[in-house]
Design an enzyme around this catalytic site. Sequence first.
Site, PDB file in Angstrom:
ATOM      1  N   HIS A  35     -29.843 -11.303 -10.124  1.00  0.00           N
ATOM      2  CA  HIS A  35     -28.307 -11.460  -9.492  1.00  0.00           C
ATOM      3  C   HIS A  35     -27.665 -10.081  -9.359  1.00  0.00           C
ATOM      4  O   HIS A  35     -27.917  -9.135 -10.228  1.00  0.00           O
ATOM      5  CB  HIS A  35     -27.630 -12.098 -10.513  1.00  0.00           C
ATOM      6  CG  HIS A  35     -26.180 -12.679  -9.944  1.00  0.00           C
ATOM      7  ND1 HIS A  35     -25.952 -13.192  -8.711  1.00  0.00           N
ATOM      8  CD2 HIS A  35     -25.143 -12.367 -10.559  1.00  0.00           C
ATOM      9  CE1 HIS A  35     -24.624 -13.526  -8.751  1.00  0.00           C
ATOM     10  NE2 HIS A  35     -24.050 -12.790  -9.570  1.00  0.00           N
ATOM     11  N   HIS A  47     -18.804 -10.292  -7.764  1.00  0.00           N
ATOM     12  CA  HIS A  47     -20.083 -10.790  -7.437  1.00  0.00           C
ATOM     13  C   HIS A  47     -20.010 -12.168  -6.454  1.00  0.00           C
ATOM     14  O   HIS A  47     -18.978 -12.776  -6.660  1.00  0.00           O
ATOM     15  CB  HIS A  47     -20.834 -10.894  -8.688  1.00  0.00           C
ATOM     16  CG  HIS A  47     -20.362 -12.055  -9.453  1.00  0.00           C
ATOM     17  ND1 HIS A  47     -21.228 -13.005  -9.927  1.00  0.00           N
ATOM     18  CD2 HIS A  47     -19.431 -12.040 -10.225  1.00  0.00           C
ATOM     19  CE1 HIS A  47     -20.510 -13.830 -10.880  1.00  0.00           C
ATOM     20  NE2 HIS A  47     -19.440 -13.108 -10.990  1.00  0.00           N
ATOM     21  N   CYS A 130     -26.266 -12.804  -2.894  1.00  0.00           N
ATOM     22  CA  CYS A 130     -25.569 -11.794  -3.861  1.00  0.00           C
ATOM     23  C   CYS A 130     -25.889 -10.289  -3.632  1.00  0.00           C
ATOM     24  O   CYS A 130     -25.175  -9.407  -3.505  1.00  0.00           O
ATOM     25  CB  CYS A 130     -25.524 -11.964  -5.346  1.00  0.00           C
ATOM     26  SG  CYS A 130     -26.961 -12.202  -5.759  1.00  0.00           S
TER      27      CYS A 130
END
Length: 183
Positions: A35, A47, A130
Amino acid sequence: MASGPYIEYNDHNLTVLDACEPGDLLEFCRGLYSHWGVYIGDGQVIHLTGENDGIGDDLGNPKHLFSVWGKQFNKALVKCEPFLDIVYDCKAEINNSKDKNATPGRRRDIVERAVSKLGKIGYNVLWNNCEHFASWCRYGVAESEQVKGFLTYMGIGLGAAITTFMVAKRATATSSSQQKRKY
Protein backbone atom coordinates in the site's frame (compact mmCIF):
# COMPACT_ATOMS: atom_id res chain seq x y z
CA MET A 1 6.06 -9.12 27.21
CA ALA A 2 3.70 -7.07 25.04
CA SER A 3 2.57 -8.48 21.71
CA GLY A 4 0.02 -7.72 19.05
CA PRO A 5 -0.18 -6.31 15.56
CA TYR A 6 1.57 -3.02 16.34
CA ILE A 7 4.50 -4.53 18.24
CA GLU A 8 6.44 -6.54 15.61
CA TYR A 9 7.60 -3.57 13.54
CA ASN A 10 6.90 -0.79 16.02
CA ASP A 11 10.51 0.37 16.58
CA HIS A 12 11.29 0.17 12.87
CA ASN A 13 8.16 2.08 11.88
CA LEU A 14 8.79 4.80 14.46
CA THR A 15 12.29 5.22 13.02
CA VAL A 16 10.80 5.49 9.50
CA LEU A 17 8.27 8.04 10.71
CA ASP A 18 11.02 10.09 12.35
CA ALA A 19 13.01 10.10 9.08
CA CYS A 20 10.07 11.12 6.86
CA GLU A 21 10.05 14.47 5.14
CA PRO A 22 6.98 16.01 3.51
CA GLY A 23 6.64 14.67 -0.03
CA ASP A 24 8.26 11.30 0.70
CA LEU A 25 6.46 8.24 -0.64
CA LEU A 26 5.69 5.59 1.93
CA GLU A 27 5.36 1.92 1.07
CA PHE A 28 3.46 -0.25 3.54
CA CYS A 29 4.36 -3.89 2.81
CA ARG A 30 1.24 -6.04 3.21
CA GLY A 31 2.50 -9.44 2.10
CA LEU A 32 1.22 -10.04 -1.43
CA TYR A 33 1.04 -6.34 -2.24
CA SER A 34 2.17 -2.95 -0.96
CA HIS A 35 0.00 0.00 0.00
CA TRP A 36 1.33 3.49 -0.84
CA GLY A 37 0.86 6.99 0.52
CA VAL A 38 2.42 10.45 0.58
CA TYR A 39 3.85 11.83 3.82
CA ILE A 40 2.71 15.42 4.33
CA GLY A 41 4.24 16.17 7.75
CA ASP A 42 3.17 16.05 11.40
CA GLY A 43 2.76 12.26 11.27
CA GLN A 44 0.08 12.47 8.55
CA VAL A 45 -0.17 10.51 5.30
CA ILE A 46 -2.47 11.09 2.33
CA HIS A 47 -3.35 7.86 0.55
CA LEU A 48 -5.91 6.32 -1.78
CA THR A 49 -7.99 3.94 0.30
CA GLY A 50 -11.57 2.80 0.57
CA GLU A 51 -14.64 3.19 2.72
CA ASN A 52 -15.32 0.62 5.42
CA ASP A 53 -16.26 -2.74 3.97
CA GLY A 54 -18.68 -3.65 6.74
CA ILE A 55 -16.37 -5.94 8.67
CA GLY A 56 -17.34 -4.16 11.87
CA ASP A 57 -14.41 -1.95 12.78
CA ASP A 58 -12.97 1.22 11.30
CA LEU A 59 -10.03 -0.60 9.74
CA GLY A 60 -11.82 -3.35 7.88
CA ASN A 61 -9.55 -6.23 7.04
CA PRO A 62 -6.26 -4.97 5.60
CA LYS A 63 -5.26 -8.40 4.31
CA HIS A 64 -8.43 -9.04 2.28
CA LEU A 65 -7.27 -9.49 -1.32
CA PHE A 66 -10.37 -8.04 -2.98
CA SER A 67 -10.16 -4.68 -1.29
CA VAL A 68 -7.95 -1.65 -0.82
CA TRP A 69 -6.52 -1.86 2.72
CA GLY A 70 -9.58 -3.86 3.74
CA LYS A 71 -12.02 -1.52 2.06
CA GLN A 72 -14.23 -2.02 -0.97
CA PHE A 73 -12.79 -1.22 -4.42
CA ASN A 74 -15.79 0.68 -5.69
CA LYS A 75 -15.84 3.16 -2.80
CA ALA A 76 -12.30 4.54 -2.97
CA LEU A 77 -11.29 7.93 -1.67
CA VAL A 78 -8.18 9.93 -0.93
CA LYS A 79 -7.82 10.41 2.82
CA CYS A 80 -5.43 12.03 5.24
CA GLU A 81 -4.75 9.76 8.21
CA PRO A 82 -2.08 9.29 10.86
CA PHE A 83 0.90 7.19 9.77
CA LEU A 84 0.45 4.84 12.74
CA ASP A 85 -3.18 4.14 11.80
CA ILE A 86 -2.18 3.19 8.25
CA VAL A 87 0.87 1.10 9.14
CA TYR A 88 -1.20 -1.22 11.41
CA ASP A 89 0.77 -4.50 11.62
CA CYS A 90 3.02 -4.15 8.58
CA LYS A 91 6.46 -2.78 7.90
CA ALA A 92 6.69 0.70 6.37
CA GLU A 93 9.53 2.10 4.26
CA ILE A 94 10.31 5.45 2.69
CA ASN A 95 10.43 4.57 -1.00
CA ASN A 96 11.52 7.34 -3.35
CA SER A 97 13.37 4.83 -5.54
CA LYS A 98 11.90 6.22 -8.76
CA ASP A 99 13.95 9.39 -8.12
CA LYS A 100 16.78 7.60 -9.99
CA ASN A 101 14.80 7.69 -13.24
CA ALA A 102 12.27 10.49 -12.72
CA THR A 103 12.51 14.01 -11.37
CA PRO A 104 10.36 14.51 -8.29
CA GLY A 105 8.42 17.71 -7.80
CA ARG A 106 9.35 20.14 -5.06
CA ARG A 107 8.26 18.82 -1.68
CA ARG A 108 5.68 21.60 -1.28
CA ASP A 109 4.22 20.80 -4.71
CA ILE A 110 4.04 17.07 -3.95
CA VAL A 111 2.05 17.78 -0.78
CA GLU A 112 -0.20 20.26 -2.62
CA ARG A 113 -0.96 17.65 -5.31
CA ALA A 114 -1.90 15.10 -2.67
CA VAL A 115 -4.09 17.57 -0.78
CA SER A 116 -5.81 18.62 -4.02
CA LYS A 117 -7.23 15.09 -4.44
CA LEU A 118 -8.74 14.66 -0.96
CA GLY A 119 -12.20 13.13 -1.21
CA LYS A 120 -13.85 10.53 -3.43
CA ILE A 121 -11.91 9.32 -6.42
CA GLY A 122 -12.17 6.41 -8.82
CA TYR A 123 -10.22 3.22 -8.21
CA ASN A 124 -8.98 0.58 -10.60
CA VAL A 125 -6.41 -1.97 -9.47
CA LEU A 126 -4.63 -1.83 -12.85
CA TRP A 127 -4.91 1.84 -13.81
CA ASN A 128 -5.69 3.95 -10.72
CA ASN A 129 -4.52 2.37 -7.48
CA CYS A 130 -2.73 3.75 -4.41
CA GLU A 131 0.72 3.44 -6.02
CA HIS A 132 -0.50 5.28 -9.13
CA PHE A 133 -1.81 8.04 -6.85
CA ALA A 134 1.40 8.36 -4.81
CA SER A 135 3.57 8.30 -7.95
CA TRP A 136 1.43 11.00 -9.57
CA CYS A 137 1.79 13.19 -6.49
CA ARG A 138 5.60 12.95 -6.46
CA TYR A 139 6.47 12.72 -10.18
CA GLY A 140 3.41 13.99 -12.04
CA VAL A 141 3.06 10.55 -13.70
CA ALA A 142 0.71 7.84 -12.44
CA GLU A 143 2.68 4.58 -12.52
CA SER A 144 2.63 1.35 -10.56
CA GLU A 145 5.64 -0.98 -10.51
CA GLN A 146 3.43 -3.62 -8.87
CA VAL A 147 1.04 -3.54 -11.83
CA LYS A 148 3.90 -3.55 -14.36
CA GLY A 149 5.39 -6.60 -12.63
CA PHE A 150 2.04 -8.35 -12.45
CA LEU A 151 1.25 -7.72 -16.12
CA THR A 152 4.74 -8.87 -17.12
CA TYR A 153 4.34 -12.14 -15.22
CA MET A 154 0.82 -12.57 -16.58
CA GLY A 155 2.18 -12.04 -20.10
CA ILE A 156 4.95 -14.57 -19.52
CA GLY A 157 2.43 -17.02 -18.05
CA LEU A 158 0.04 -16.52 -20.95
CA GLY A 159 2.89 -16.94 -23.44
CA ALA A 160 3.98 -20.16 -21.73
CA ALA A 161 0.39 -21.47 -21.72
CA ILE A 162 -0.05 -20.71 -25.44
CA THR A 163 3.30 -22.31 -26.26
CA THR A 164 2.42 -25.41 -24.23
CA PHE A 165 -0.97 -25.63 -25.95
CA MET A 166 0.59 -25.29 -29.43
CA VAL A 167 3.27 -27.90 -28.70
CA ALA A 168 0.68 -30.30 -27.28
CA LYS A 169 -1.62 -29.73 -30.26
CA ARG A 170 1.21 -30.34 -32.70
CA ALA A 171 2.30 -33.47 -30.84
CA THR A 172 -1.28 -34.78 -30.87
CA ALA A 173 -1.63 -34.04 -34.59
CA THR A 174 1.70 -35.77 -35.35
CA SER A 175 0.75 -38.82 -33.27
CA SER A 176 -2.65 -39.04 -34.94
CA SER A 177 -1.07 -38.74 -38.38
CA GLN A 178 1.42 -41.54 -37.63
CA GLN A 179 -1.32 -43.84 -36.38
CA LYS A 180 -3.34 -43.35 -39.59
CA ARG A 181 -0.32 -44.45 -41.67
CA LYS A 182 -0.11 -47.79 -39.82
CA TYR A 183 -3.49 -48.86 -41.16
